[in-house]
Write a protein that holds these residues in place. Structure first.
Motif, mmCIF file in Angstrom:
data_model
loop_
_atom_site.group_PDB
_atom_site.id
_atom_site.type_symbol
_atom_site.label_atom_id
_atom_site.label_comp_id
_atom_site.label_asym_id
_atom_site.label_seq_id
_atom_site.Cartn_x
_atom_site.Cartn_y
_atom_site.Cartn_z
ATOM 1 N N THR A 1 0.813 -1.223 0.000
ATOM 2 C CA THR A 1 0.000 0.000 0.000
ATOM 3 C C THR A 1 0.851 1.280 0.000
ATOM 4 N N ASN A 2 2.176 1.150 0.099
ATOM 5 C CA ASN A 2 3.034 2.331 0.199
ATOM 6 C C ASN A 2 3.950 2.444 -1.016
ATOM 7 N N GLU A 3 3.910 3.602 -1.680
ATOM 8 C CA GLU A 3 4.664 3.756 -2.948
ATOM 9 C C GLU A 3 6.184 3.740 -2.768
ATOM 10 N N ARG A 4 6.655 3.897 -1.540
ATOM 11 C CA ARG A 4 8.111 3.821 -1.314
ATOM 12 C C ARG A 4 8.619 2.380 -1.458
ATOM 13 N N ASN A 5 7.758 1.423 -1.242
ATOM 14 C CA ASN A 5 8.164 0.013 -1.205
ATOM 15 C C ASN A 5 8.157 -0.627 -2.583
ATOM 16 N N ALA A 6 8.664 -1.862 -2.658
ATOM 17 C CA ALA A 6 8.626 -2.617 -3.917
ATOM 18 C C ALA A 6 8.458 -4.094 -3.628
ATOM 19 N N VAL A 7 7.866 -4.783 -4.606
ATOM 20 C CA VAL A 7 7.818 -6.246 -4.571
ATOM 21 C C VAL A 7 8.636 -6.731 -5.769
ATOM 22 N N GLY A 8 9.615 -7.589 -5.497
ATOM 23 C CA GLY A 8 10.459 -8.133 -6.565
ATOM 24 C C GLY A 8 9.960 -9.520 -6.940
ATOM 25 N N ILE A 9 9.545 -9.689 -8.184
ATOM 26 C CA ILE A 9 9.018 -10.990 -8.625
ATOM 27 C C ILE A 9 10.151 -11.729 -9.338
ATOM 28 N N VAL A 10 10.552 -12.875 -8.769
ATOM 29 C CA VAL A 10 11.705 -13.595 -9.338
ATOM 30 C C VAL A 10 11.328 -14.990 -9.847
ATOM 31 N N GLY A 11 10.041 -15.330 -9.768
ATOM 32 C CA GLY A 11 9.651 -16.680 -10.183
ATOM 33 C C GLY A 11 8.390 -16.673 -11.015
ATOM 34 N N TYR A 12 8.079 -17.838 -11.542
ATOM 35 C CA TYR A 12 6.879 -18.015 -12.351
ATOM 36 C C TYR A 12 5.651 -17.919 -11.458
#
Ligand SMILES: [Zn+2]
Length: 466
Positions: free
Chosen positions: A360-371
């Motif tokens: 919910t916070n624009e400072r953060n990130a989610v890194g997607i490394v898999g299928y």
């Protein structure tokens, strides 16, 4: 001689194939079907061959879709040897028990529903004890060493470049005339993967007679593994500059360790600031310990890390979180951090708590490394849904979502073709497994174009004469 494809035929899970020769009945892999709970449950309970008639198993690697039904095979009467590398054996020792725990939870969930309908409870697929007992049957075989799973058959496991301990399987059936040279490349990894050596040839003595080849990523192309470090580094720097958190959902075995290794290198080369990294998943922590125990599986670069007195997975910024209390403290953390947690497709586990506190916070990130399979929370993140439901509540997605597909541990379309070219000639019979139709169709066409005209797409239950 004949071969029957008992699973992972026209689908990507439940790898299991039966090879019958006059000398014995050999099972290659004994994996679990995953996916839609009710369908998978039914398929997992049914063996299409009597377990007590199987003489031996050769196991390619520890991923549950290749090893997950071994405890049930044993519980139903299998009493032979299971040949695997020692790293695969050690990973199985934690993963099969973890799988048993999941089976138990699943059965409890199903039984709550059944009780409401007045139905009899069901047993879990297998127990923790079944998961432990089957380990006694595993015979560890080093890469390149010869073994004889049944009389008249000589086997050899070679590097798959997929996960720790993963092997491609070469079997020479010398008891039949003419002798048959058989290769199994499922799951086939990629050259240049972190930590692991590149996939090795199954045919250093000329083309194989039979090749069973995976097709998961037929028709698809991955970014080169070299790019993923730079991408990950860029992402970490952006997040730290914003004062945010980076959350990486990752499979416990393989992907988590690759990300850790890349971060370790980025730290050492001072390409990222020293931000704390938390590995928050008991299975990931245990699996990382198994990785530490098996430097014999490392490539030269990772081996030199160890030689220099370090460990690939030990750095002052890296912290391993097993207890739930620690995990809860971590969820409340506001300062910059990298959190690697399971499950890989964000369907269950601690990752859900971290996502809830991150997206919910624009400072953060989610890194997607898999299928991310269809209908998973991970897929909805990749597709950037505006809102996402976690634990029954909707949360707006405001953070950065960065997809890095260079981390894939499977060969892509070109990788599969190149490997087939290197071990198969025009007369080699190729059987495609472990792929949905949209993947097998382009791979089949490309193989035929390259002169591999004797290629067949398998289907579940199909038997072929070898
Ligand atoms: Zn695998």
């Amino acid at each position: 001689m004949k071969m029957t494809f008992l699973g992972a035929a026209n689908e990507v899970t439940g790898s299991m194939h039966l090879v019958e020769s006059p000398q014995g009945r050999l099972l290659i892999d004994c994996g679990m079907f995953q996916g839609h709970r009710r369908q998978a449950e039914k398929k997992n309970r049914t063996f299409q061959t009597a377990p007590d008639t199987v003489d031996a198993v050769v196991l390619s690697h520890a991923h549950i879709d290749h090893s997950g039904r071994l405890p049930l095979l044993h519980a139903r009467g299998f009493n032979g040897n299971i040949y695997a590398t020692s790293a695969t054996r050690d990973l199985c020792s934690i993963m099969l028990r973890d799988s048993a725990h999941i089976q138990q939870m699943d059965a409890e969930y199903i039984n709550r529903k059944r009780a409401k309908n007045g139905e009899e409870p069901v047993d879990p697929l297998y127990s923790q004890l079944d998961g432990t007992k089957v380990l006694r049957h595993i015979v560890s075989v080093g890469y390149g060493r010869r073994f004889s799973p049944v009389p008249g058959v000589s086997g050899r496991l070679v590097d798959a470049g997929h996960i720790l301990g993963a092997a491609l399987i070469r079997l020479d059936f010398n008891g039949v005339s003419p002798p048959l040279r058989f290769g199994y490349a499922v799951d086939l990894g990629r050259p240049g993967m972190p930590i692991l050596r590149d996939p090795e040839s199954l045919a250093d003595d000329g083309p194989l007679d039979v090749l069973v080849l995976e097709s998961t990523y037929g028709g698809r192309h991955h970014d080169p593994p070299e790019d993923m470090e730079a991408e990950l580094g860029g992402l970490v720097n952006r997040v730290v500059e914003r004062g945010g958190k980076l959350v990486i959902p990752a499979f416990s075995v393989g992907r988590t360790q690759n990300v850790l290794y890349s971060l370790h290198k980025l730290f050492i080369e001072e390409r990222i600031p020293s931000v704390p990294v938390f590995v928050d998943s008991p299975l990931s922590v245990n699996a990382t310990d198994v990785f530490k125990m098996h430097p014999e599986c490392y490539d030269d670069e990772a081996a030199s890390f160890v030689e220099d007195g370090g460990s690939v997975f030990t750095h002052r910024s890296m912290h391993y979180v097993s207890s739930l209390a620690e995990s809860k403290t971590l969820q409340r953390r506001r300062r910059p951090a990298i959190i690697i947690s399971a499950s890989g497709m964000c369907e269950a586990g601690r990752i859900l708590h971290h996502l809830k506190n991150t997206i919910t916070n624009e400072r953060n990130a989610v890194g997607i490394v898999g299928y991310m399979a269809e209908h998973t929370l991970g897929r909805r993140l990749v597709e950037r849904h505006e809102q996402i439901k976690i634990f029954g509540k909707m949360y707006p997605v405001r953070c950065e979502i960065a997809t890095m597909n260079g981390f894939s541990a499977h060969a892509d379309h070109d990788g599969l073709l190149d490997y087939a070219d290197s071990v198969a000639g025009p007369d080699t019979r190729i059987f495609l497994v472990h792929g949905e139709e949209k993947a097998t169709a382009p791979l089949l066409a490309a193989l035929r174009e390259r002169g591999h005209t004797n290629t067949t797409v398998t289907s579940s239950g199909m038997t072929v004469d070898l």
